[in-house]
Design an enzyme around this catalytic site. Structure first.
Site, short mmCIF file in Angstrom:
data_model
loop_
_atom_site.label_atom_id
_atom_site.label_comp_id
_atom_site.label_asym_id
_atom_site.label_seq_id
_atom_site.Cartn_x
_atom_site.Cartn_y
_atom_site.Cartn_z
N GLY A 100 -10.42 16.67 13.16
CA GLY A 100 -9.07 16.83 12.92
C GLY A 100 -8.88 17.64 11.48
CD GLU A 101 -10.69 16.32 7.29
OE1 GLU A 101 -11.14 17.60 6.87
OE2 GLU A 101 -11.17 15.19 7.30
#
Length: 337
Positions: free
Chosen positions: A304-305
């Site tokens: 993610g991120e």
């Protein structure tokens, strides 16, 4: 110029009236591509990417000079049902890590020459548990959409949006199930690494949430009922980029779920977006297939991120650099046969 988001109708209207790409620039870029010092099609998808990018930027010989990465963070009430291997306190801790430059996305954004911004959305007030009530009220959804909408730099020429929110693969799975049908198990994965019992529990939660909100409405209604503030903020930013003709590189499963809500609400809402990668979260490939997006990378990422999207910035940069920087046969004095 972006209109002020005074209500959800304004958002829906903006999506419907969003500009398309510049057909003249698109054709000129395609013509230029046919004159470059290479065999036709020799650069594969890089050629298509460069032409697509040129059309959205309205420039037949564009540059990627100001990419922007934005990470949105939110907390979810549904985590009280044990859907994540980590506690929600980690969201706050990771936001601090982002702000101090210590996360993977900080390094990837820097390597891509991108600016990076972080927006935490009411981390002390999680969304509601969507198995008992809608995750957000209309006012809360609008506020989150507005955060993303206003976070986009009008001077950026490429956008990647990412997220941080413990438990947020659960709302992403619920959104995908509500939008695309099938069983909850088709869309529910292990996220941060839950065991078999955790996966079964997570699948139950998704099943209950989708059943409760079966008559929610379009993608934005589904986002309100099953999503989260950071997911809505990503949707708001992707939509704003469309208005500003800023191309978008989509990240992983959660980002793609946010994008899918836009696509359901308005046909063509993602024409300015490409998929940066296919993540290791099992259902991501299926979501991309539903969206008609072929990923640029498949490296087994599941962080993610915005990490996969940021990693793909340099792919797009390279495509545009070849397109705009290569000499034509005439310029190079090379015979084109």
């Amino acid at each position: 110029m972006l209109p002020e988001l005074i209500d959800l109708k304004t958002f829906r209207d903006a999506l419907t009236r969003a500009p398309g790409l510049d057909e003249t620039a698109l054709q000129e870029a395609a013509d230029r591509n046919g004159q470059l010092t290479k065999p036709p099609g020799a650069l594969g998808r890089l050629e298509d990417l460069a032409i697509w990018y040129a059309g959205w930027r309205g420039d037949a010989r564009p540059q990627v000079a100001a990419p922007q990465v934005i990470v949105f963070a939110g907390n979810h009430g549904v985590t009280a049902q044990g859907v994540s291997a980590f506690p929600s306190e980690v969201t706050v801790q990771m936001v601090m890590n982002f702000e101090h430059g210590g996360a993977a996305i900080n390094q990837l954004a820097k390597a891509a020459g991108a600016t990076m911004d972080v927006h935490a959305l009411e981390l002390d007030r999680p969304t509601a548990d969507f198995t008992t009530e809608p995750a957000m009220t209309e006012a809360e959804l609008l506020s989150a959409l507005r955060t993303g909408w206003n976070a986009v730099d009008p001077d950026a020429d490429l956008l990647v949006v990412g997220e941080m929110g413990i438990g947020n693969t659960t709302p992403a799975a619920a959104i995908a199930c509500a939008l695309f049908g099938g069983d909850a198990a088709d869309w529910t994965g292990r996220g941060t690494g839950v065991d078999d019992a955790g996966l079964a529990n997570k699948t139950r939660v998704v099943t209950e949430g989708v059943a409760l909100h079966a008559n929610a409405g379009d993608g934005l209604d589904i986002l309100r009922c099953l999503g989260g503030r950071e997911i809505a903020a990503m949707a708001g930013a992707i939509a704003a980029a469309r208005i500003l003709r800023i191309p978008v590189i989509l990240d992983g499963f959660i980002c793609s779920a946010a994008a899918a809500c836009l696509a359901d609400a308005s046909s063509g809402a993602l024409d300015h977006a490409v998929a940066g990668h296919q993540s290791a979260e099992g259902a991501h490939g299926a979501v991309l297939e539903k969206l008609g997006k072929k990923p640029l990378l498949n490296l087994g990422l599941r962080l993610g991120e915005g990490s996969g999207g940021a990693l793909a910035i340099n792919i797009l940069k390279s495509a545009v650099a070849c397109h705009s920087g290569m000499a034509s046969f005439a310029e190079a004095g090379v015979s084109d046969g």
